[in-house]
Design a protein around this motif. Structure first.
Motif, PDB file in Angstrom:
ATOM      1  N   ALA A 476      36.303  74.008  41.934  1.00 43.80           N
ATOM      2  CA  ALA A 476      36.787  75.194  41.231  1.00 43.80           C
ATOM      3  C   ALA A 476      35.626  75.964  40.610  1.00 43.80           C
ATOM      4  CB  ALA A 476      37.797  74.794  40.156  1.00 43.80           C
ATOM      5  N   VAL A 477      34.629  75.243  40.111  1.00 44.81           N
ATOM      6  CA  VAL A 477      33.459  75.917  39.532  1.00 44.81           C
ATOM      7  C   VAL A 477      32.700  76.689  40.602  1.00 44.81           C
ATOM      8  CG1 VAL A 477      31.211  75.519  38.459  1.00 44.81           C
ATOM      9  CG2 VAL A 477      33.216  74.305  37.610  1.00 44.81           C
ATOM     10  N   ILE A 478      32.533  76.075  41.777  1.00 47.84           N
ATOM     11  CA  ILE A 478      31.800  76.743  42.862  1.00 47.84           C
ATOM     12  C   ILE A 478      32.520  78.021  43.291  1.00 47.84           C
ATOM     13  CG2 ILE A 478      31.079  76.530  45.276  1.00 47.84           C
ATOM     14  CD1 ILE A 478      30.577  73.563  44.732  1.00 47.84           C
ATOM     15  N   ASN A 479      33.844  77.909  43.511  1.00 44.27           N
ATOM     16  CA  ASN A 479      34.591  79.105  43.896  1.00 44.27           C
ATOM     17  C   ASN A 479      34.667  80.114  42.754  1.00 44.27           C
ATOM     18  OD1 ASN A 479      36.486  76.993  45.928  1.00 44.27           O
ATOM     19  ND2 ASN A 479      35.571  78.875  46.713  1.00 44.27           N
ATOM     20  N   GLY A 480      34.654  79.612  41.517  1.00 43.85           N
ATOM     21  CA  GLY A 480      34.655  80.529  40.376  1.00 43.85           C
ATOM     22  C   GLY A 480      33.365  81.331  40.304  1.00 43.85           C
ATOM     23  N   ILE A 481      32.242  80.669  40.573  1.00 42.92           N
ATOM     24  CA  ILE A 481      30.962  81.393  40.606  1.00 42.92           C
ATOM     25  C   ILE A 481      30.977  82.437  41.719  1.00 42.92           C
ATOM     26  CG2 ILE A 481      28.489  81.144  41.043  1.00 42.92           C
ATOM     27  CD1 ILE A 481      28.646  78.383  39.740  1.00 42.92           C
ATOM     28  N   GLY A 482      31.516  82.038  42.873  1.00 41.84           N
ATOM     29  CA  GLY A 482      31.612  82.996  43.975  1.00 41.84           C
ATOM     30  C   GLY A 482      32.489  84.185  43.619  1.00 41.84           C
ATOM     31  N   ALA A 483      33.621  83.932  42.959  1.00 41.94           N
ATOM     32  CA  ALA A 483      34.512  85.023  42.574  1.00 41.94           C
ATOM     33  C   ALA A 483      33.843  85.948  41.561  1.00 41.94           C
ATOM     34  CB  ALA A 483      35.811  84.458  41.998  1.00 41.94           C
ATOM     35  N   PHE A 484      33.136  85.364  40.594  1.00 48.08           N
ATOM     36  CA  PHE A 484      32.474  86.183  39.573  1.00 48.08           C
ATOM     37  C   PHE A 484      31.353  87.023  40.190  1.00 48.08           C
ATOM     38  CE2 PHE A 484      29.038  86.716  36.456  1.00 48.08           C
ATOM     39  CZ  PHE A 484      29.712  87.430  35.472  1.00 48.08           C
ATOM     40  N   ALA A 485      30.555  86.396  41.057  1.00 46.75           N
ATOM     41  CA  ALA A 485      29.431  87.118  41.659  1.00 46.75           C
ATOM     42  C   ALA A 485      29.923  88.270  42.529  1.00 46.75           C
ATOM     43  CB  ALA A 485      28.576  86.150  42.486  1.00 46.75           C
ATOM     44  N   THR A 486      30.917  88.010  43.369  1.00 46.21           N
ATOM     45  CA  THR A 486      31.421  89.079  44.236  1.00 46.21           C
ATOM     46  C   THR A 486      32.141  90.156  43.439  1.00 46.21           C
ATOM     47  OG1 THR A 486      33.383  87.713  44.668  1.00 46.21           O
ATOM     48  CG2 THR A 486      31.590  87.622  46.276  1.00 46.21           C
ATOM     49  N   PHE A 487      32.765  89.782  42.308  1.00 44.89           N
ATOM     50  CA  PHE A 487      33.416  90.789  41.461  1.00 44.89           C
ATOM     51  C   PHE A 487      32.379  91.716  40.831  1.00 44.89           C
ATOM     52  CE2 PHE A 487      34.900  92.099  37.217  1.00 44.89           C
ATOM     53  CZ  PHE A 487      35.996  92.872  37.593  1.00 44.89           C
ATOM     54  N   VAL A 488      31.267  91.146  40.365  1.00 47.59           N
ATOM     55  CA  VAL A 488      30.200  91.974  39.798  1.00 47.59           C
ATOM     56  C   VAL A 488      29.664  92.935  40.847  1.00 47.59           C
ATOM     57  CG1 VAL A 488      27.871  91.921  38.831  1.00 47.59           C
ATOM     58  CG2 VAL A 488      29.580  90.270  38.043  1.00 47.59           C
ATOM     59  N   VAL A 489      29.466  92.427  42.064  1.00 46.86           N
ATOM     60  CA  VAL A 489      28.980  93.290  43.139  1.00 46.86           C
ATOM     61  C   VAL A 489      30.009  94.372  43.460  1.00 46.86           C
ATOM     62  CG1 VAL A 489      28.269  93.358  45.557  1.00 46.86           C
ATOM     63  CG2 VAL A 489      27.541  91.471  44.088  1.00 46.86           C
ATOM     64  N   LEU A 490      31.292  94.002  43.457  1.00 47.61           N
ATOM     65  CA  LEU A 490      32.350  94.974  43.735  1.00 47.61           C
ATOM     66  C   LEU A 490      32.334  96.113  42.716  1.00 47.61           C
ATOM     67  CD1 LEU A 490      34.956  95.900  45.170  1.00 47.61           C
ATOM     68  CD2 LEU A 490      36.223  94.365  43.624  1.00 47.61           C
ATOM     69  N   VAL A 491      32.233  95.765  41.440  1.00 48.38           N
ATOM     70  CA  VAL A 491      32.176  96.799  40.399  1.00 48.38           C
ATOM     71  C   VAL A 491      30.932  97.665  40.577  1.00 48.38           C
ATOM     72  CG1 VAL A 491      31.987  97.193  37.914  1.00 48.38           C
ATOM     73  CG2 VAL A 491      33.525  95.416  38.781  1.00 48.38           C
ATOM     74  N   THR A 492      29.802  97.021  40.896  1.00 53.25           N
ATOM     75  CA  THR A 492      28.559  97.775  41.108  1.00 53.25           C
ATOM     76  C   THR A 492      28.708  98.765  42.258  1.00 53.25           C
ATOM     77  OG1 THR A 492      27.259  95.884  40.319  1.00 53.25           O
ATOM     78  CG2 THR A 492      26.100  97.567  41.604  1.00 53.25           C
ATOM     79  N   ILE A 493      29.307  98.313  43.346  1.00 55.59           N
ATOM     80  CA  ILE A 493      29.480  99.184  44.508  1.00 55.59           C
ATOM     81  C   ILE A 493      30.387 100.360  44.173  1.00 55.59           C
ATOM     82  CG2 ILE A 493      30.466  99.290  46.835  1.00 55.59           C
ATOM     83  CD1 ILE A 493      29.545  96.406  47.231  1.00 55.59           C
ATOM     84  N   ILE A 494      31.482 100.088  43.457  1.00 55.17           N
ATOM     85  CA  ILE A 494      32.411 101.167  43.115  1.00 55.17           C
ATOM     86  C   ILE A 494      31.743 102.196  42.222  1.00 55.17           C
ATOM     87  CG2 ILE A 494      34.540 101.694  41.866  1.00 55.17           C
ATOM     88  CD1 ILE A 494      35.656  99.043  42.834  1.00 55.17           C
ATOM     89  N   VAL A 495      30.992 101.713  41.216  1.00 54.29           N
ATOM     90  CA  VAL A 495      30.337 102.638  40.284  1.00 54.29           C
ATOM     91  C   VAL A 495      29.251 103.438  40.981  1.00 54.29           C
ATOM     92  CG1 VAL A 495      28.918 102.779  38.210  1.00 54.29           C
ATOM     93  CG2 VAL A 495      30.887 101.233  38.266  1.00 54.29           C
ATOM     94  N   GLU A 496      28.412 102.757  41.746  1.00 57.01           N
ATOM     95  CA  GLU A 496      27.261 103.424  42.349  1.00 57.01           C
ATOM     96  C   GLU A 496      27.647 104.323  43.523  1.00 57.01           C
ATOM     97  OE1 GLU A 496      24.230 103.551  41.266  1.00 57.01           O
ATOM     98  OE2 GLU A 496      24.729 102.291  39.561  1.00 57.01           O
TER      99      GLU A 496
END
Length: 706
Positions: A476-496
């Motif tokens: 769960a921690v591994i998938n949680g890190i993956g979810a958090f990292a991809t979410f940050v990238v998603l927000v970055t892509i939307i903003v930029e």
């Protein structure tokens, strides 16, 4: 009890041989269909050959590996256009490599997360299935539909971007540009590639392992060869052909660039924009999870190893291309307007690198040509991966009643024809709208990819908390890190990229989500209305009134009249009187051939066919309760298709108009004309005279009897 007999292919051929031969038109249409789409396949061919890892890697990883061909150049496009190349070359190189390294770190996280998904979903763990199973509907949102909408848009963009990038690489080859004018007719070449892929998939083209392996491994080998030549070549007297990139740099130097303050928020925003553009290298990573059923046993283990190898190859090629581009100070820019004139964009980065390493002329130019053709080949095949996944996902969503059920229909070549055609149409539309330019399509690309990543990894966190299998906390921690990292990238892509086209993808996702919900609510309502209630009383017997529409009296009407009389004793012939002068003759002939069926004449002073019959139906339907009206439309069918153009289509218009009536059944009785020789004029005159004489005799006998 003995087993029932099994129908063999020989039995089917014997049965087919007993069928009457098809008309010439149908045989011609069937022949053309077989030439274009191939012969139909029996359902027993549904099972396909399972793939070993060596073949499965190019089949499922071509989409991800091919993104190396345009991911680096998108980073360079952002950083170079900001003026870093001219203002501070060392920062240009430093930031490019730093962004590439960050993306590779993100790739490690995503690959590790999907490694766990493979073992949790050994039958295939695409984002739609994983998200639907674990997140379901929360906070009033069906997250599975959001993932499905993201993947559908991603597949369409994958086709458009991959095809456009492949054609762009071909345009850099000198003889291709000189003789075939690839850059000038880029849109046309892109549409041609999409058309070929669409037709090939409609023919039932399965993922040909040999074809994928040739171009995928060929691309990887040529890239690795470039890296080796640059590293060990100088010790053997090799020198780069810098003339193939200095022209690009000189042209780049005359393009006006916005002056930016390379510090503070401006610098952070620039780096984030370059990072979001380079994240296109992550597309296609989940393809291995979708294709687990195609692997040989043990499926999960082989799929996981393939995923790992894909990540290693992707990271190596991506970092190597980025480092090599900075080593040669390669620049890249799109189509630009300078002093009122349009300046063509720079060649693809892979084209510049292979031209510098191998040279575009000379004895080693063959290696340059091989690199470009392998790059174009893997990009086109990457688009074919979407042609396999888009119809499959559409069938899943149609099965769950979120898309029209036609998307779940399997064609005669054992493929989902409707999904293939729709994908080709939308990809072609994007190519036309954005003129086949990769740089115009990239800003739309990564939003759907990382939204699907985020939802899938978040769903896996919920999965581990619910299942609580061995080691579930660590997973769960591994998938949680993956979810958090991809979410940050998603927000970055939307903003930029919001102002560069990302807003359009967000709007499209909302529209698709609303459409899915609307389709589902319709299917639920239909199922509710069609459900049989055990407590519902048995319906009472129903009476039936049959109306035969009689435009005139000829031989083709008699079979329809016989059929109508067999349905009900209450049978009536109905004629719309558009020409009162013809009515007396019709009445006389009806007395002779009408078989005692009542003839109803409906006056139509405005020569309308639909209006009078509609008013008459209103009167007939109120005559009694539990009453059904059957309207029989007699039609004759000519032998040749163009003969239909010589006759009216009043029967078709009437059928369309009556389909909206409640408690009205419309049926067509067809009379097939035969191919007979046309009699000469004298014979035709004798036949008419004979008929007239027979009528006179009949009338005379009737008067005598009276």
């Amino acid at each position: 009890m003995p087993d029932p007999p099994v129908s063999t292919s020989q039995d089917q051929e014997d049965i087919a041989s007993l069928e009457p031969p098809a008309p010439r038109r149908e045989r011609w249409t069937k022949r053309v269909r077989h030439v274009l789409l191939g012969k139909p396949l029996h359902s027993s061919h549904m099972e396909h050959t399972l793939l070993p890892k060596f073949i499965a890697l190019p089949v499922f990883a071509s989409d991800a590996i091919s993104s190396c061909a345009y991911a680096t150049q998108e980073i360079i496009l952002v950083l170079g256009a900001a003026g870093l190349m001219g203002q501070a070359g060392n920062l240009y190189q430093k930031f490019t490599l730093s962004v590439a390294a960050s993306i590779i770190f993100l790739l490690v996280i995503v690959v590790t997360s999907y490694w766990q998904t493979i073992f949790a979903y050994p039958r295939g763990g695409g984002s739609y299935i994983v998200t639907s199973d674990n997140l379901g509907t929360r906070w009033g949102i069906n997250w599975g539909l959001v993932a499905g909408a993201s993947l559908l848009t991603d597949y369409i963009l994958t086709v458009a971007v991959s095809i456009a990038a492949g054609v762009q690489n071909l345009s850099g080859i000198p003889f291709m540009e000189q003789h075939f004018h690839v850059a000038e007719f880029q849109v046309l070449y892109c549409l041609l590639c999409i058309g070929i892929l669409t037709l090939a998939n409609l023919r039932g083209l399965k993922e040909s392992g040999a074809l994928f392996a040739t171009f995928t491994y060929g691309f990887v080998v040529m890239c690795l060869l470039m890296f080796v030549v640059v590293m060990v070549g100088p010790t053997m007297g090799w020198k780069p052909s810098l003339g193939n990139i200095t022209a690009t740099q000189n042209t780049f130097s005359i393009i006006p660039k916005e002056a930016v303050q390379l510090s503070g928020l401006a610098l952070v925003a620039l780096i984030l924009r370059a990072f979001s553009s380079g994240c296109t290298a992550m597309t296609g990573v989940e393809a291995v999870c979708d294709g687990i059923p195609a692997f040989r046993e043990p499926k999960s283990k082989n799929a996981a190893i393939t995923l790992l190898m894909m990540g290693i190859i992707l990271g190596t090629i991506f970092l190597g291309v980025s480092a090599l581009a900075m080593h040669f100070n390669v620049v890249y820019y799109g189509e630009t307007v300078v002093n009122g004139s349009t300046l063509e964009g720079a060649p693809a980065v892979i084209d510049q690198l292979s031209g510098a390493v191998f040279g575009k002329t000379g004895i080693w130019s063959i290696a340059y040509l091989i690199t470009q053709f392998m790059t174009a080949g893997i990009l086109v095949l990457a688009a074919n991966t979407a042609f396999a996944d888009y119809p499959r996902l559409s069938s899943f969503m149609a099965r769950d009643r979120f898309l029209p059920k036609q998307f779940a229909n399997v064609g005669d070549k054992l493929v989902f024809n409707n999904g293939i055609v729709i994908l080709g149409m939308f990809a072609a539309l994007l190519i036309v709208i954005f003129k086949g330019h990769v740089d115009n399509l990239i800003p739309l690309y990564a939003v759907g990819v990382f939204l699907a990543f985020t939802l899938s990894q978040s769903a896996m966190v919920v999965h581990w908390f619910v299942k609580k299998t061995e080691g579930w906390k660590r997973k769960a921690v591994i998938n949680g890190i993956g979810a958090f990292a991809t979410f940050v990238v998603l927000v970055t892509i939307i903003v930029e990229k919001f102002t560069h086209g990302a807003w359009a993808i967000i709007v499209l996702l909302f529209l698709l989500y609303a459409m899915f919900r609307k389709i589902h609510s319709h299917y639920v309502a239909v199922a509710h209305q069609l459900k049989i209630d055990p407590a519902q009383p048995v319906p009472k017997s129903m009476t039936n009134t049959v109306l035969v529409l009689i435009p005139t009296l000829h031989k083709g009407v008699l079979p329809a009249l016989n059929y109508a009389r067999s349905l009900s004793a209450d049978c009536r012939a109905v004629h719309m009187e558009t020409d009162p002068d013809d009515t007396p003759r019709l009445r006389e002939r009806w007395e002779a051939y009408g078989q005692d069926t009542p003839l109803v004449i409906l006056n139509s002073p405005y020569r309308s066919l639909v209006g009078p019959i509609m008013r008459y139906l209103d009167a007939v339907q109120v005559e009694r309760k539990n009453h059904m009206v059957t309207v029989v439309v007699p039609e004759y069918v000519p032998t040749k298709w163009w003969h239909k153009l010589l006759h009216g289509n009043s029967g078709l218009l009437v059928r369309i108009a009556l389909q909206s009536r409640r408690d009205v059944i419309v049926t067509s009785v067809r009379y097939y004309l035969s191919e007979t020789e046309i009699p000469d004029e004298s014979a035709l005159e004798e036949e008419i005279q004979h008929i007239s004489t027979a009528q006179l005799i009949m009338e005379s006998e009737e008067k005598h009897d009276h």
